[in-house]
Design a protein around this motif. Structure first.
Motif, PDB file in Angstrom:
ATOM      1  N   GLN A 127       0.825  -1.202   0.000  1.00 49.37           N
ATOM      2  CA  GLN A 127       0.000   0.000   0.000  1.00 49.37           C
ATOM      3  C   GLN A 127       0.865   1.260   0.000  1.00 49.37           C
ATOM      4  O   GLN A 127       0.573   2.217  -0.721  1.00 49.37           O
ATOM      5  CB  GLN A 127      -0.928   0.021   1.218  1.00 49.37           C
ATOM      6  N   ILE A 128       1.903   1.262   0.788  1.00 46.80           N
ATOM      7  CA  ILE A 128       2.800   2.414   0.849  1.00 46.80           C
ATOM      8  C   ILE A 128       3.448   2.651  -0.507  1.00 46.80           C
ATOM      9  O   ILE A 128       3.458   3.761  -1.027  1.00 46.80           O
ATOM     10  CB  ILE A 128       3.883   2.206   1.928  1.00 46.80           C
ATOM     11  N   ALA A 129       3.980   1.592  -1.081  1.00 46.53           N
ATOM     12  CA  ALA A 129       4.668   1.719  -2.369  1.00 46.53           C
ATOM     13  C   ALA A 129       3.714   2.183  -3.458  1.00 46.53           C
ATOM     14  O   ALA A 129       4.058   3.053  -4.269  1.00 46.53           O
ATOM     15  CB  ALA A 129       5.315   0.384  -2.742  1.00 46.53           C
ATOM     16  N   ALA A 130       2.517   1.616  -3.495  1.00 43.14           N
ATOM     17  CA  ALA A 130       1.542   2.012  -4.508  1.00 43.14           C
ATOM     18  C   ALA A 130       1.102   3.458  -4.300  1.00 43.14           C
ATOM     19  O   ALA A 130       0.930   4.201  -5.265  1.00 43.14           O
ATOM     20  CB  ALA A 130       0.334   1.070  -4.472  1.00 43.14           C
ATOM     21  N   ALA A 131       0.916   3.869  -3.050  1.00 39.25           N
ATOM     22  CA  ALA A 131       0.524   5.254  -2.770  1.00 39.25           C
ATOM     23  C   ALA A 131       1.623   6.225  -3.197  1.00 39.25           C
ATOM     24  O   ALA A 131       1.346   7.271  -3.802  1.00 39.25           O
ATOM     25  CB  ALA A 131       0.204   5.421  -1.287  1.00 39.25           C
ATOM     26  N   LEU A 132       2.874   5.900  -2.897  1.00 42.96           N
ATOM     27  CA  LEU A 132       3.985   6.765  -3.309  1.00 42.96           C
ATOM     28  C   LEU A 132       4.086   6.839  -4.829  1.00 42.96           C
ATOM     29  O   LEU A 132       4.356   7.901  -5.389  1.00 42.96           O
ATOM     30  CB  LEU A 132       5.299   6.276  -2.705  1.00 42.96           C
ATOM     31  N   ALA A 133       3.851   5.722  -5.492  1.00 40.08           N
ATOM     32  CA  ALA A 133       3.932   5.700  -6.955  1.00 40.08           C
ATOM     33  C   ALA A 133       2.838   6.546  -7.594  1.00 40.08           C
ATOM     34  O   ALA A 133       3.015   7.049  -8.699  1.00 40.08           O
ATOM     35  CB  ALA A 133       3.849   4.259  -7.459  1.00 40.08           C
TER      36      ALA A 133
END
Length: 190
Positions: A127-133
């Protein structure tokens, strides 16, 4: 090293790399590897396998596209970070339809989690990685400067030719956008 010195040095190294000088390539690689690795691990939310794969793909892409690097347009570090960010965005776009985790994301702590802590919860890391992307480049840039590079607001402001107040405002908007992205991903969870 000031901006003019960096441009000159990276221009010399770039020309040498294009001429086939392996030592010049090693200099660029060695000087930028650690910063790129930290950046990618942060963008991956601590998912080390995705981070390692992204770092490797980033360097392979940089080798193939080295002719496109222009030191007058930005530093080599910024260029390889851009490659990494694009690779991660593409990865998460492909996975977006099928991705989703269960459990609620603690977005307030997530933005500054060290990679080891986020890796303990793969769903949260995704979730963190997708949100940052999903964040606009300007938001990602200021969050990275604050939380990965650990720069004070005044230094971020100077590097972006902004006032500290403008950077504080930008950080606030970036954090809010990150929070919204995380909450949206929670809503998509089964």
């Amino acid at each position: 090293m000031d901006c003019d010195e960096t441009v000159h040095r990276e221009s010399v190294l770039h020309r040498a790399v294009l001429a086939g000088d392996e030592q010049a390539w090693h200099a660029l690689y060695d000087e930028n590897f650690d910063a790129l690795y930290r950046y990618v691990q942060w963008r991956c939310g601590g998912m080390s396998s995705l981070g390692e794969e992204t770092v490797q793909e980033t360097w392979l892409t940089a080798v193939r596209r080295i002719r496109r690097f222009d030191p007058r347009q930005g530093t080599f570090q910024a260029w390889v970070r851009g490659i990494a960010a694009n690779q991660l965005r593409n990865q998460f776009r492909r996975q977006r339809a099928g991705a989703g985790g269960s459990g609620e994301l603690d977005w307030e702590q997530a933005i500054s989690l060290p990679p080891e802590a986020a890796a303990e919860n793969r769903e949260q890391a995704e979730q963190i990685a997708a949100a940052l992307a999903a964040l606009p480049n300007q938001y990602e840039q200021v969050l990275r400067a604050k939380y990965v590079d650990a720069l004070p607001v005044a230094e971020i402001a100077h590097s972006l030719s902004q006032t500290p107040k403008a950077i504080e405002s930008l950080l606030s908007r970036a954090r809010e956008a990150f929070r919204r992205e995380c909450l949206q991903r929670d809503d998509l969870s089964p």
